[in-house]
Design a protein around this motif. Structure first.
Motif, short mmCIF file in Angstrom:
data_model
loop_
_atom_site.label_atom_id
_atom_site.label_comp_id
_atom_site.label_asym_id
_atom_site.label_seq_id
_atom_site.Cartn_x
_atom_site.Cartn_y
_atom_site.Cartn_z
N GLU A 38 -44.49 -28.56 12.32
CA GLU A 38 -43.76 -28.30 13.57
C GLU A 38 -44.62 -27.45 14.48
O GLU A 38 -45.06 -26.37 14.11
CB GLU A 38 -42.43 -27.62 13.28
CG GLU A 38 -41.49 -28.49 12.47
CD GLU A 38 -40.07 -27.96 12.40
OE1 GLU A 38 -39.83 -26.83 12.90
OE2 GLU A 38 -39.19 -28.66 11.89
N ARG B 258 -42.73 -29.66 19.04
CA ARG B 258 -41.40 -29.62 18.42
C ARG B 258 -40.49 -28.63 19.12
O ARG B 258 -39.26 -28.76 19.09
CB ARG B 258 -41.53 -29.25 16.94
CG ARG B 258 -40.23 -29.38 16.15
CD ARG B 258 -39.67 -30.79 16.23
NE ARG B 258 -38.40 -30.92 15.57
CZ ARG B 258 -38.25 -31.25 14.29
NH1 ARG B 258 -39.33 -31.45 13.54
NH2 ARG B 258 -37.06 -31.39 13.76
N SER C 205 -37.91 -38.64 21.60
CA SER C 205 -36.51 -38.26 21.61
C SER C 205 -36.10 -37.34 20.46
O SER C 205 -34.94 -36.97 20.36
CB SER C 205 -35.64 -39.52 21.56
OG SER C 205 -35.90 -40.25 20.36
N GLN C 206 -37.05 -36.97 19.56
CA GLN C 206 -36.66 -36.13 18.43
C GLN C 206 -36.18 -34.76 18.92
O GLN C 206 -36.52 -34.31 20.00
CB GLN C 206 -37.84 -35.94 17.48
CG GLN C 206 -38.95 -35.04 18.03
CD GLN C 206 -40.12 -34.93 17.07
OE1 GLN C 206 -40.76 -35.91 16.74
NE2 GLN C 206 -40.40 -33.73 16.63
N GLU C 207 -35.36 -34.12 18.08
CA GLU C 207 -34.76 -32.83 18.45
C GLU C 207 -35.84 -31.79 18.73
O GLU C 207 -36.83 -31.67 18.02
CB GLU C 207 -33.88 -32.33 17.31
CG GLU C 207 -33.21 -31.01 17.61
CD GLU C 207 -32.56 -30.39 16.39
OE1 GLU C 207 -31.56 -29.68 16.57
OE2 GLU C 207 -33.06 -30.60 15.27
N ARG C 208 -35.62 -31.06 19.80
CA ARG C 208 -36.49 -29.94 20.12
C ARG C 208 -35.77 -28.63 19.78
O ARG C 208 -34.55 -28.54 19.86
CB ARG C 208 -36.86 -29.95 21.61
CG ARG C 208 -37.58 -31.21 22.08
CD ARG C 208 -38.94 -31.33 21.39
NE ARG C 208 -39.76 -32.35 22.01
CZ ARG C 208 -39.78 -33.62 21.67
NH1 ARG C 208 -38.99 -34.05 20.70
NH2 ARG C 208 -40.58 -34.48 22.27
#
Length: 327
Positions: A192, A210, A3-6
């Motif tokens: 990243e 990322r 769920s981390q920001e892309r």
């Protein structure tokens, strides 16, 4: 799904004026265009920037101008591994880092000849790391001078040095992408990982990349931003799969006569970008223009289905900055 920001990070093109000089005013407007589309960073002085067709001074001043125009709103990376020797590459890396960027990107094909094995590659990278102090570095498997794909084993050895913060992958093959992401996801490296291949977008993002950093963002960055924001959303998977099919369908077409194709497309969108390129000398044919016109119609349809508001280019204003010296 993670769920981390892309993030979408565009590989910036270089506008030229009628004398084929770098058009800094147009660069400023482009920066505002990308930011209005929702990008989370910039890759300046890259292959899309025609970095092999501009001088050393132009590379530095163009990057310095991007830094001023962005003014800290998002991070910026730029290629730095130019020069005949490792010492030359380290020197230019320091000089371009001093423009104010956040990390310097190293072209993998600059650190070994095509016939050299990975031991030569690693030895040259380690020498480069020693010569560049604590400058944050990244990798880019650039197609020129030749595409040197990093194996998962080499990738891990380079990650273990603690010097890398960024990787732009051009493996294309999803199994190769997955193998490198597996290495990254099983360590605490702080790097990243960005995929350069638009047909991989949905898959790479769902495997833990990322973000994306592909040339398609020089045509319709809003669409790539949407993909990065929604690829891992369980409630949007039908739209995600549909959009991936559309992006994959047109991707081979936008590569034809690139970056001239991107300049034509951006001009069609109302940006002050001339169809002048140092890297591609030929004019676009009537058929090529018609193909790009058709893709523009598709882009508008994607926006309508996904409820995306295209950037209103007529409202973009160059930010107030100190006067730039001429390039």
């Amino acid at each position: 799904m993670i769920s981390q920001e892309r993030k979408f990070v565009p590989v910036m093109i270089t506008p030229f004026n009628l004398k084929a000089k770098v058009d800094l005013d147009a660069v400023s407007v482009l920066v505002e265009f990308y930011l209005a589309a929702g990008v989370k960073g910039f890759f300046a002085n890259c292959l899309s920037s025609e970095m092999y067709s501009i001088s050393e001074d132009e590379r530095l001043e163009l990057t310095r101008h991007v830094v001023r125009a962005v003014d800290g709103r998002v991070p910026i990376v730029a290629t730095g591994s130019f020069g005949l020797t490792i010492e030359d590459k380290a020197d230019f890396t320091a000089r371009i880092y001093d423009t104010g960027i956040d990390a310097v990107i190293l072209i993998t094909g600059h650190f070994a000849n095509v016939e050299d094995d990975d031991e030569v590659l690693l030895r040259n990278f380690h020498k480069m790391f020693r010569l560049t102090r604590d400058i944050p570095l990244g990798l880019y498997e650039c197609p020129a001078p030749y595409k040197r794909i990093i194996t998962p084993e080499v990738f891990k050895k380079l990650l273990d040095t603690g010097r890398l913060v960024y990787h732009k992958d051009t493996s294309i093959d999803l199994e190769k992408v997955k193998a490198k992401l597996d290495v990254l996801n099983h360590g605490d490296y702080g790097l990243e990982f960005y995929d350069a291949h638009t047909p991989n977008a949905m898959y790479s993002l769902q495997m833990g990349a990322r973000g994306m950093s592909s040339i398609s963002g020089n045509f319709y960055p809003e669409i790539l931003v949407w993909m990065c924001n929604n690829a891992t959303d369980p409630q949007r998977q039908e739209d995600v799969r549909w959009l991936q099919g559309e992006l994959s369908r047109v991707d081979p077409l936008i590569h034809i006569a690139y970056p001239l194709s991107a300049k034509y497309f951006l001009q069609k969108r109302g940006l002050p970008v001339r169809t002048i390129s140092r890297a591609h000398a030929l004019e676009l044919t009537i058929q090529q223009k018609q193909t790009l016109d058709d893709i523009h119609e598709s882009f508008l349809g994607w926006c309508e289905r996904l409820d995306i508001q295209p950037v209103q280019t007529s409202r973009l204003v160059r930010p107030k900055m100190p006067l730039d010296p001429p390039i």
